[in-house]
Design an enzyme around this catalytic site. Structure first.
Site: not given
Length: 270
Positions: A58, A60, A62-63, A116, A137, A192
């Site tokens: 996705h 975001h 942090d991905h 998400h 996530d 995560h």
């Protein structure tokens, strides 16, 4: 066999997946280039892998936030970025259930799981009898995506169990229709490492033997990715047990979507 190497500091995972026969490989969610790029560079230059693509779960940061930096360090490879429509530098967004190959043996299927984020995609990979799913996530071991006050304080204050870009109905579909339909022996690789935190919430709702076993494993292992399956999640993950009378009693709801929403609210406020 699908070799999966997880890389990442803190609680983030990036995954390097390689087809052993051809050495073709993809990197999934390389959000931290200072960590990921040296590993990739060594593997490429030593001939261990033929890096063929970046795959994202996705958009975001942090991905997918490391995509451009990874691309800049491997310009000669002209790597495609395969992921949701809003991912950084994305070049291809497969349709739901669209498939492609990594090398000769690994088949990949895109499973759209909007909630998400609306561009969330879980990636089912199969090599012979071995099956794994990279869930980003959407699904964690023993839980679903995190929502903390630091991430979205206004939602915590409202206590409304919101789902970032989606709804309880969408998460119910993602977890209990799309992912739950996968074979029970499909191994889960989340984005995560949140298992210990997830167990703390699980034990407030269920005190079953599967939950106790997961708790014991989490207490004795720092990493849980690839150690549990979709079948395991159905046994202890309360978000995948919305029809369980014990879970319904804890939420005060009976409709599966209402149960999902209440569970999210309870976890937000924990």
């Amino acid at each position: 066999m699908i070799p999966c190497e997880g890389t990442g500091s803190s609680n983030n995972y990036a995954y390097l997946v390689t087809d052993e026969s051809s050495k073709d490989a993809v990197i999934i969610d390389p959000a931290n280039p200072p960590e990921v790029a040296p590993v990739l560079k060594d593997a490429v230059e030593s001939g261990k892998i033929n890096l063929t693509a970046i795959i994202n779960t996705h958009h975001h940061w942090d991905h997918s936030g490391g995509n451009k930096k990874i691309l800049s360090q491997f310009q000669d490879l002209k790597l495609p970025v395969i992921g949701g429509k809003d991912c950084e530098a994305v070049t291809k967004t497969p349709k739901h259930e669209e498939s492609f190959k990594i090398g000769q043996k690994i088949s990949v299927k895109a499973l759209h799981t909007p909630c998400h984020t609306q561009d969330s995609i879980c990636w089912l990979m199969e090599d012979g009898d071995e099956k794994v799913v990279f869930t980003g996530d959407t699904l964690f071991v023993g839980g679903m995506f995190a929502l903390t006050a630091s991430e979205e304080p206004s939602l915590i204050e409202q206590g409304c169990g919101r789902f970032f870009e989606g709804t309880p109905a969408e998460m119910h579909t993602a977890l209990n229709k799309t992912l739950a339909a996968l074979p029970d022996d499909t191994k889960v690789y989340p984005g995560h490492e949140y298992t210990k935190q997830n167990v703390k919430f699980l034990t407030t709702v269920l005190q079953t033997e599967p939950v106790k076993k997961l708790q014991a494993f989490a207490e004795n292992n720092q990493q849980t990715q690839g150690k549990f399956t979709i079948g395991d999640e159905k046994k202890y993950n309360v978000f995948m047990r919305v029809d369980d009378p014990t879970v319904q009693k804890a939420t005060g709801k009976t409709d599966p979507v209402d149960v999902m929403g209440k569970l999210r609210e309870m976890k937000n406020n924990m």
